[in-house]
Scaffold this active site. Structure first.
Site: not given
Ligand code: ZN
Length: 498
Positions: A262-263, A266, A292
């Protein structure tokens, strides 16, 4: 040539650098700082924030901006940067310096209190801080101004142009589709056994494995690093120093693997910025929803797909032979996509995640508008959990105290998570139209094809365009819920036979 535009940019680079220095202090506070450092660190961050805000809202910045606008930007990029600065300047000049400084100081302390309250499961310890933060957010919203709802002013900080009037029908549709769909999946819970994921997974081994996985996906450790944090986040100090954090649970493998992915999503957004926009006001993501969408895309659409694991799963099995040796690829794929009523948002599956967001969205509006008191909030939280998912948290740690957001003063932020989920499917669909064999490439270990498409169509623009413009350019249409609902129903319908 000594133009007003050049003088403006030189000035704004100082503002940018003060912000980046503050980000370093914040990263250190969340990853390494001993608890004793909290008071001094709050002061240090407040000083940097004050200097940066004062420099940005000064009359001289306003004068240079007006002059540069009158001169007209030479290139398309110059014109875009002027539009970005005008938006930011108008927003920032409406906020009194004293309010900005107070909010920075209060939230820095409140964050520590929240962490302690969460650990002790003591909502009463956090409640007075939440009261202060709500008051600060109301003053902030009033100062920023809004046409319809107080909450709109806060939403606009994270999702420029977005309002409750736009979100209500989107969340309304997701609510009416996802409650019955998730109930149908819950009813067939026997189809998926997720217990293999709660076996023993040595933390040091998890750490090494996630680092390898990140490298395999194309995250460049010469321009980033991974550390441990209570609440995983990504931060950047330049496009060439983009850091991520993750969390480890010895008895729950997805905590680290999917927080890391997830990160990473980003981080890719920040790393993919065009070189010539680096350090300018057009650096960073166009909105939190778009940011996101990138993290969700890598975490869910890639990381939880069968094709991603087809050739990578044996590597994971041999890393944790005692825990996964007897689990087939199919069994693992189903386990990481198990749908269940969950208490913790960050560990929720893709289907119920948005229900967690709807809960927070509704409560934030009620708290902000004074329709719900801070004292009654835990009870309201638990009642909504029961209504949306049929479960009641046994304690506040797994209920109202679970998220860091309110303690750091960000209300209006939660909806961007679900807007991101919706967008992730729309953007992936667009990539798939141009690269029809994308799933095969991902299976073969080629994540670069997808990443390059994202850099070209989303990342490189930074904040140069408004969120709606980026979405339109990348996908050919405005925000749509259809690709997301189609994706969820097809993937989970197949897994659960619904
Ligand atoms: Zn996030």
């Amino acid at each position: 040539m000594g133009s007003a535009y050049e003088a403006l940019n030189t000035r704004l680079r100082d503002v940018h650098n003060l912000g980046m220095a503050g980000a370093v202090l914040d990263w250190d506070q969340q990853c390494y700082m001993p608890p004793g450092g909290v008071a001094a660190r709050a002061d240090q961050k407040a000083t940097l924030s004050k200097l940066s805000h004062e420099l940005f809202i000064s009359d001289e910045t306003g004068r240079l901006l007006a002059q540069a606008e009158a001169d007209g930007g030479e290139t398309e990029d110059d014109q875009a940067i002027l539009r970005v600065v005008r938006r930011d300047y108008d927003k920032a000049t409406r906020l009194p310096t004293a309010l900005v400084e107070e909010k920075t100081r209060v939230t820095s302390l409140a964050q520590e209190e929240w962490a302690a309250a969460r650990q002790a499961d003591d909502y009463g310890r956090f409640a007075p801080w939440l009261e202060r933060i709500l008051d600060l957010c109301r003053r902030e919203a009033e100062a920023l101004g809004y046409a319809d709802r107080l909450y709109d002013a806060l939403l606009d900080l994270y999702e420029p142009g977005m309002t409750c009037a736009q979100i209500d029908p989107i969340f309304g549709e997701l609510r009416s589709e996802l409650i019955p769909f998730s109930q149908a999946l819950f009813a067939r819970a026997d189809c998926v056994d997720g217990s293999c994921l709660t076996r023993d997974y040595e933390i040091d081994v998890q750490n090494a494995y996630t680092v390898d996985l990140l490298k395999n996906c194309g995250y460049d450790f010469r321009r980033g690093r991974q550390d441990k944090a209570v609440h995983p986040f990504c931060t950047h100090f330049s496009k060439n120093d983009v850091r991520i954090t993750t969390r480890f649970d010895k008895n729950y493998l997805p905590s680290s693997v999917f927080a890391s992915m997830h990160e990473m999503g980003h981080a890719f957004y920040e790393m993919g910025l065009a070189d010539h926009l680096e350090g300018t006001p057009a650096s960073g993501g166009a909105s939190l929803g778009l940011h996101e969408s990138q993290s969700r895309l890598w975490e869910n659409m890639v990381g939880r797909s069968i094709e991603f694991w087809k050739k990578r799963y044996t590597g994971l099995q041999s890393t944790f032979p005692a825990s996964l040796g007897d689990i087939s690829l199919e069994g693992f794929y189903k386990a990481i996509n198990r749908v269940a009523p969950t208490l913790i948002r960050v560990e929720a599956d893709e289907v119920t995640y948005t229900l967690h967001i709807i809960l927070r969205y509704e409560m934030e509006i009620e708290l902000l508008e004074g329709k719900l008191s801070v004292a009654d909030a835990p009870e309201a939280w638990n009642a909504r959990m029961q209504e949306l998912m049929g479960v009641t948290p046994p304690n506040h740690r797994e209920g109202i105290l679970q998220d860091v957001h309110w303690s750091i003063g960000i209300l209006g932020y939660f909806p961007t998570y679900s807007l991101g989920s919706v967008l992730s499917a729309q953007i992936y669909d667009a990539a798939l139209r141009e690269i029809p064999d994308l799933p095969q490439r991902i299976e073969d270990g080629d994540c670069a094809s997808l990443l390059n498409w994202l850099v070209e169509n989303v990342h490189r623009h930074g904040r140069k365009y408004l969120p709606g413009e980026v979405i339109e350019r990348a996908t050919g249409s405005q925000l749509q819920t259809a690709p997301y609902l189609r994706y969820l129903k097809s993937k989970f319908g197949a897994i659960y036979g619904v």
